[in-house]
Design a protein around this motif. Sequence first.
Motif, short mmCIF file in Angstrom:
data_model
loop_
_atom_site.label_atom_id
_atom_site.label_comp_id
_atom_site.label_asym_id
_atom_site.label_seq_id
_atom_site.Cartn_x
_atom_site.Cartn_y
_atom_site.Cartn_z
N PRO A 541 -71.28 -14.21 -45.63
CA PRO A 541 -69.95 -13.94 -45.07
C PRO A 541 -69.84 -14.34 -43.59
CG PRO A 541 -71.21 -11.90 -45.26
CD PRO A 541 -72.04 -12.97 -45.90
N ALA A 542 -70.98 -14.28 -42.87
CA ALA A 542 -70.89 -14.53 -41.43
C ALA A 542 -72.24 -14.98 -40.88
CB ALA A 542 -70.45 -13.25 -40.72
N CYS A 543 -72.20 -15.58 -39.71
CA CYS A 543 -73.45 -15.90 -39.02
C CYS A 543 -73.19 -15.89 -37.53
CB CYS A 543 -74.00 -17.26 -39.46
SG CYS A 543 -73.01 -18.66 -38.93
N VAL A 544 -74.29 -15.84 -36.74
CA VAL A 544 -74.12 -15.90 -35.29
C VAL A 544 -74.63 -17.23 -34.78
CG1 VAL A 544 -74.12 -13.44 -34.74
CG2 VAL A 544 -76.29 -14.63 -35.03
N VAL A 545 -73.97 -17.77 -33.80
CA VAL A 545 -74.39 -19.02 -33.17
C VAL A 545 -74.23 -18.86 -31.66
CG1 VAL A 545 -73.70 -20.44 -35.15
CG2 VAL A 545 -72.08 -20.05 -33.29
N VAL A 546 -74.73 -19.83 -30.93
CA VAL A 546 -74.52 -19.81 -29.48
C VAL A 546 -73.79 -21.09 -29.07
CG1 VAL A 546 -76.55 -18.37 -29.01
CG2 VAL A 546 -76.77 -20.87 -28.99
N ASP A 547 -73.32 -21.10 -27.84
CA ASP A 547 -72.62 -22.28 -27.33
C ASP A 547 -73.55 -23.48 -27.29
OD1 ASP A 547 -70.06 -21.51 -26.93
OD2 ASP A 547 -70.48 -20.61 -24.96
N ASP A 548 -72.95 -24.64 -27.28
CA ASP A 548 -73.71 -25.88 -27.28
C ASP A 548 -74.78 -25.95 -26.20
OD1 ASP A 548 -73.98 -27.98 -28.89
OD2 ASP A 548 -71.92 -28.70 -28.59
N GLY A 549 -74.38 -25.65 -24.97
CA GLY A 549 -75.34 -25.78 -23.87
C GLY A 549 -76.23 -24.55 -23.71
N ALA A 550 -75.92 -23.48 -24.45
CA ALA A 550 -76.61 -22.20 -24.21
C ALA A 550 -78.00 -22.18 -24.81
CB ALA A 550 -75.78 -21.06 -24.78
N MET A 551 -78.72 -21.21 -24.36
CA MET A 551 -80.07 -20.99 -24.88
C MET A 551 -79.95 -20.44 -26.30
SD MET A 551 -82.39 -18.12 -23.08
CE MET A 551 -82.15 -18.80 -21.49
N SER A 552 -80.80 -20.87 -27.20
CA SER A 552 -80.70 -20.38 -28.57
C SER A 552 -81.10 -18.92 -28.61
CB SER A 552 -81.62 -21.17 -29.48
OG SER A 552 -82.95 -20.77 -29.26
N ALA A 582 -65.72 -13.08 -50.11
CA ALA A 582 -64.96 -11.94 -50.60
C ALA A 582 -64.87 -10.83 -49.55
CB ALA A 582 -65.59 -11.40 -51.88
N LEU A 583 -65.97 -10.62 -48.84
CA LEU A 583 -65.99 -9.55 -47.85
C LEU A 583 -64.99 -9.82 -46.72
CD1 LEU A 583 -67.36 -6.93 -47.07
CD2 LEU A 583 -69.17 -8.24 -45.97
N VAL A 584 -64.93 -11.10 -46.32
CA VAL A 584 -64.00 -11.47 -45.25
C VAL A 584 -62.56 -11.32 -45.73
CG1 VAL A 584 -63.20 -13.38 -43.81
CG2 VAL A 584 -65.66 -12.98 -44.13
N LYS A 585 -62.34 -11.71 -46.99
CA LYS A 585 -60.99 -11.63 -47.54
C LYS A 585 -60.50 -10.18 -47.61
CE LYS A 585 -60.77 -15.92 -50.10
NZ LYS A 585 -61.12 -16.61 -51.35
N ARG A 586 -61.44 -9.28 -47.86
CA ARG A 586 -61.06 -7.90 -48.04
C ARG A 586 -60.89 -7.15 -46.70
NH1 ARG A 586 -65.20 -4.59 -51.48
NH2 ARG A 586 -65.74 -3.16 -49.81
N LEU A 587 -61.54 -7.69 -45.69
CA LEU A 587 -61.62 -7.03 -44.39
C LEU A 587 -60.27 -6.55 -43.86
CD1 LEU A 587 -64.04 -6.49 -42.61
CD2 LEU A 587 -63.67 -8.68 -41.49
N GLU A 588 -59.34 -7.49 -43.86
CA GLU A 588 -58.04 -7.28 -43.23
C GLU A 588 -57.37 -5.99 -43.69
OE1 GLU A 588 -55.71 -10.71 -42.27
OE2 GLU A 588 -55.73 -9.23 -40.63
N SER A 589 -57.41 -5.76 -45.03
CA SER A 589 -56.64 -4.65 -45.57
C SER A 589 -57.48 -3.38 -45.70
CB SER A 589 -56.10 -5.05 -46.94
OG SER A 589 -57.21 -5.47 -47.73
N ASP A 590 -58.74 -3.44 -45.28
CA ASP A 590 -59.59 -2.28 -45.49
C ASP A 590 -59.44 -1.27 -44.35
OD1 ASP A 590 -62.47 -2.09 -47.37
OD2 ASP A 590 -61.97 -0.55 -45.86
N ALA A 591 -59.37 -0.01 -44.71
CA ALA A 591 -59.17 1.04 -43.73
C ALA A 591 -60.42 1.22 -42.86
CB ALA A 591 -58.85 2.36 -44.42
#
Length: 628
Positions: A541-552, A582-591
């Motif tokens: 559903p998701a991942c983390v990344v850093v900016d192009d010039g940034a340190m990994s 699916a998790l992202v799709k559901r996120l919006e409407s979830d309390a």
Amino acid sequence: MTKQTHAFQAEVQQILHLVTHSLYSNKEIFLRELISNASDACDKLRYEALAKPELLEDAPDLAIHVAYDAEARTLTISDNGIGMSEAEAAANLGTIAKSGTREFMAALESDQKKDANLIGQFGVGFYSGFIVADRITVESRRAGLPANHGVRWASDGTGEYELEAITRAGRGTDVILHLREDEAEFLSSWKLRSIIGKYSDHIALPVLMQAETWDTEKSAYVKGEGWDPVNKAAALWTRPKSEITEAEYVAFYEQISHDSQPPLAYTHNRVEGRSEYTQLLYIPAKAPFDLWNRDSRGGVKLYVKRVFIMDDAEALMPVYLRFVKGVIDSADLPLNVSRELLQESRDVRAIREGSTKRVLAMLEGLADSDSDDDKAKYQTFWNGFGAVLKEGLGEDFQNQERLAKLLRFASTHADEGVSLAGYVSRMKEGQDTLYYITADSLAAAKSSPQLEVFRKKGIEVLLLTDRVDEWMLSHLHEFEGHALQSVAKGAVDLGTLQDEAEKQQAEAASEALKPLLERLKTTLAGRAKDVRVTTRLVDSPACVVVDDGAMSAHLARLLKQAGQGQPGDASLPILEINPEHALVKRLESDARFDDLANILLDGALLAEGGQLEDPAAHVARVNRVLLG
Ligand code: ADP
């Protein structure tokens, strides 16, 4: 002066305890170690005598004598080298100047064979005498001191040693081993000659033993007059290549490296031209214990016109080739060359450049060979020394291209042995970039969500897990005209590898999800720098990344472990979400939006090998969500 008793330094006591209790294979190497010390002592004298010829006294011919006395059960190794004063005997034979005792102990612990070779590798060879002797007496006089300034050192190899002043006519050293009860096998001319032949044939000085003749009456050998040379006594590298056998090259390597494994490769050349010198260089099969110490002594000995000058001439090899062992014999350098002079000498620079090229050529010979045997050797080399060779990419720009070709990695294509050239040959139609990911381990790299789209499209990604990789890549920006790009930095741009439809779909998703992205940004403020839609995810559903010039994230973690973490927002990741999930799709409407958003980020951080700042808060969120 009377006899004085001194306690050994604690490290020496530890080593002696180990030596006498746990080294059982290859114990005959004690003779090589003592002959090697005798040879070093002669080399030192020859060197000092260049400036002070009077040190040679009336005995300019240097030699080593090995003698035994079956009745007294002694074995004596004598040299007429530099000798030791009383203070030197106490310092050299009672303390260990070098660090590394702990590594020695650890190496011994883990070595199943308990190989006595270890002792030589750690530069404490003298103590190997106690493997076979229950008492050692050393009688010595330093060259240049009067006869009544001799010294007798004696010890049974437990806690203490004795020192006593003696009168000794000849300069140099006798090491007298009083053999243990069960070591009588060394009281045999045949046995000693065969050990010397095996380990010390290439000592450049004569090693002499008393002649023996067969006495038919006694039915035994009896000692005759005169002494015979037992070894060849010619410096191996000065002989023509065509007359040296493979076995002799290997034996010489074992002698200078104290390594019981044969080298992977060697090169022997006489170089003429701007600078004239002979080089005999070896690549070991196994990394020494102090490989990671960049200050550890180098393995190349410097000779000038066959006179030994110094052991650890760092100036002769770049630091990243510190594992190379061997000899360089220069015809041009002055005999009184100092370390300072070596650093500045143009001749030395020429030697270093020439030798570096030879070593690289040797490695290329293995790496590019058609023979499976050579390829396996290269893999062995790489496993042991690859991470050291990588240092060269940042240190030796002149050879960067050659070094880049020698690199081997794991990738999504194979777990080891992937070269950059091999990668390029497998690039997809339209691919112009080499992709890589850095992680703490191969497993973490392989399961990284960032790889999903690359897997789906069959694009190879290099999996980098060495600590030096990040640093290396900060110096290596391209290979054969192709940029190197981290898959965990910046937005993925697969360029022409992505079709139009996919791009449009992603843009549309971005537009449609704008309110969600804004909401996530607000909720995750202080934990994520930005939130955006990505096309790089397939299953996650998701991942983390850093900016192009940034340190990994990987490098940031390494620095943090080293106490050099960055403060504030600079190190915050960017959260990327998969609009199809699916998790992202559901996120919006979830309390439970708040909890889910945070769990999404926590999951992305964990999947990438990171740690959570507040694991308890994560557990509490998950529990709340589970309870519904
Ligand atoms: P290493 O030779 O690696 O320094 P050793 O434990 O074998 O370690 O020897 C310790 C030191 O004792 C040597 O560095 C040298 O200074 C001295 N030494 C040993 N044997 C002799 C010898 N035959 N003549 C002169 N000095 C010696």
